[in-house]
Each structure stands twice: as C-alpha cells, then as structure tokens.
Design a protein around this motif. Structure first.
Motif, PDB file in Angstrom:
ATOM      1  N   MET A 123       3.489   0.843   4.502  1.00 54.29           N
ATOM      2  CA  MET A 123       2.109   0.752   4.367  1.00 54.29           C
ATOM      3  C   MET A 123       1.765   2.055   4.378  1.00 54.29           C
ATOM      4  O   MET A 123       2.886   3.239   5.009  1.00 54.29           O
TER       5      MET A 123
ATOM      6  N   ALA B 296      -2.745   1.637   7.550  1.00 51.52           N
ATOM      7  CA  ALA B 296      -2.246   1.823   8.472  1.00 51.52           C
ATOM      8  C   ALA B 296      -3.964   2.325   9.632  1.00 51.52           C
ATOM      9  O   ALA B 296      -4.121   1.716  10.433  1.00 51.52           O
TER      10      ALA B 296
ATOM     11  N   ARG C 180      -6.061  -1.156  10.217  1.00 47.52           N
ATOM     12  CA  ARG C 180      -5.234  -1.943  11.213  1.00 47.52           C
ATOM     13  C   ARG C 180      -5.700  -1.590  12.438  1.00 47.52           C
ATOM     14  O   ARG C 180      -5.575  -2.303  12.842  1.00 47.52           O
ATOM     15  N   ARG C 181      -6.143  -0.075  12.677  1.00 46.69           N
ATOM     16  CA  ARG C 181      -6.297   0.196  13.687  1.00 46.69           C
ATOM     17  C   ARG C 181      -8.100  -0.286  13.711  1.00 46.69           C
ATOM     18  O   ARG C 181      -7.978  -0.771  15.189  1.00 46.69           O
TER      19      ARG C 181
END
Length: 265
Positions: free
Chosen positions: A1, A6, A9-10
């Motif tokens: 990733m 990343a 996704r947060r």
C-alpha cells in the motif's frame, strides 16, 4: 500500500455514509466505489466545485441527508485552502491582533499544504476539536490526594496528566498538547493570548520571550517530537507552517461572514 492509499484509508475511517452520499452528488450507486477505494475522496476534494459544494451543502433536494460530518466539512476547507495557495506569491500572516502582513513564501506553504499526510493531520486536528473533552484525575502531593480537573485546551493542565498516566499512554497526551498548541495558535490566537500568558506557557516551553503564538509553535514542535512518529514528520518539523495554514483555513472558511461557523454548522 502506498502513502496515498494509506491516507485514503484514514479518510475512509472518518467518513459516514451521508458524507459519501454528499461526495457522490446524492447518487447512491456512486457510494460503493468510494467506500471500496477511499483514496478517490482525495481527488474529489481537490476539485474546487466539490469542496465548495460540501462547504455549502445542508441537504439535497430529496432530503436524503441533513448534514455532513465535521471531518468532511473541515477536510473540504483544508483541501480548498490548499488549492487556493497554488500560484500565489504571498499570503497574509498575523503579527498582532487585527494586524496582517504579507509573507512572500506562498510556494513553500503551498508545497507543505499539498502533502496528503499533512492535509489529513490538519483535518483530523480541526475535527477533533468539534467537541472538547474534559475530565478529572486524582493526584497525590505533600498534602495528600486531590482531584484536579482538566480540559483539552488548558494545555498546562493537560501537561500535568503526563505524570498521572502510564508511560505507554504519554505519547498520546503529548500529541494532544501539540494539537492544542497549533489549534489555539492558528484558530484562536486572541483567546490564547488572553488565557495562556507567557508565564503559564514557560512551564511547558522553558524560559522564553516572544508572542504567545510563537511560544505555542515551539510547544507544538516539542510535543510532537515526543509522539514516537505518530505525527507526520513535516508537521512536527514545521509547526510554523502548520499554524499559518490553519490560520488561513480559519480566516477563509470558519469565521468570515457567511462562513462555516457563521452559518451555524
């Protein structure tokens, strides 16, 4: 990733179904792809028309959502402010109450604000103060045990928690101190100057002279250095840039006439 995924996704962890529906322009069929690939949200918020629509939206014509989350609202403000810096030569900076001077390093500030990790951190920081947390701890001193109240924007009281929590929880307290220092310096500098005099801040920063906002920047840098890498390195190393960017977000999207807070959000 990769780093962008990343960060996406947060973002996805913060976004509600109503947020995604707002970003999907009210089309339910477009929500699932955003949930599967939340990094697409970064591209959407980079479009001025989308960010402006989030900042202005109350509900769609069908009444399918009444509001969006504080995180999406403030992320839109962060992205919109970041895009507005592109191509500029200077930005205003506060030197005293009601006093602004142009600083000719807008490309440096624009590069700082374009970093996805920086934008995520600042959006999370702002959204985290949409509701303040407070509490009380019991402390033992030479007179025995006593109850001491704290809240997230009383930074000296928050710092005293460091001696009352286990070592593995102290990085989280340090992050909250750093976040609070930037939030006060960037969004509420006048309040910080009234409530956090140099003497109170000196307990956290050590002997120092200068404006309260500069002391808060120093405190943010020192606090973030104790978080074990939980804060993006660029934010920890450049709290002044973070403070200046937050000040622009506040000036253009939080407090102006007709802005987010003025609209009663």
């Amino acid at each position: 990733m990769d780093a962008r995924e990343a960060v996406g996704r947060r973002y996805g962890e913060h976004l509600t179904d109503r947020d995604l529906l707002a970003l999907a322009d009210g089309e339910p069929t477009r929500v699932a792809p955003l949930r599967r690939r939340p990094e697409l949200v970064l591209d959407l918020l980079d479009r001025p028309a989308v960010a402006d629509a989030v900042l202005a939206a109350r509900r769609d014509e069908g009444g399918r959502f009444r509001h969006v989350s504080p995180f999406l609202l403030l992320a839109a403000a962060v992205h919109r402010t970041s895009r507005a810096l592109v191509g500029r030569l200077h930005t205003p900076d506060r030197t005293a109450p009601r006093t602004r001077v142009p600083i000719f390093d807008a490309p440096v500030l624009a590069a700082f604000a374009a970093d996805p990790e920086h934008r995520l951190h600042l959006a999370e920081l702002l959204a985290s103060y949409s509701r303040l947390t407070s509490g009380a701890v019991w402390r033992r001193d030479e007179w025995g045990r006593r109850r001491e109240r704290w809240d997230e924007l009383d930074l000296p009281a928050l710092a005293r928690l460091l001696s009352a929590v286990p070592a593995d929880q102290q990085p989280g307290v340090w992050r909250r101190i750093g976040d609070g220092a930037l939030f006060l310096a960037g969004v509420f500098p006048e309040y910080a100057e009234r409530t956090l005099g140099g003497a109170r801040l000196a307990r956290l920063t050590g002997p120092a002279d200068g404006p309260v906002t500069e002391l808060l920047e120093q405190l943010a840098g020192r606090a973030y250095a104790q978080t074990g890498g939980a804060v993006p390195a660029g934010v920890a190393a450049s709290p002044q840039l973070a403070r200046r960017f937050l000040a622009l977000v506040a000036e253009h999207h939080l407090f102006p006439s007709g802005g987010v807070l003025a609209a009663g959000r």
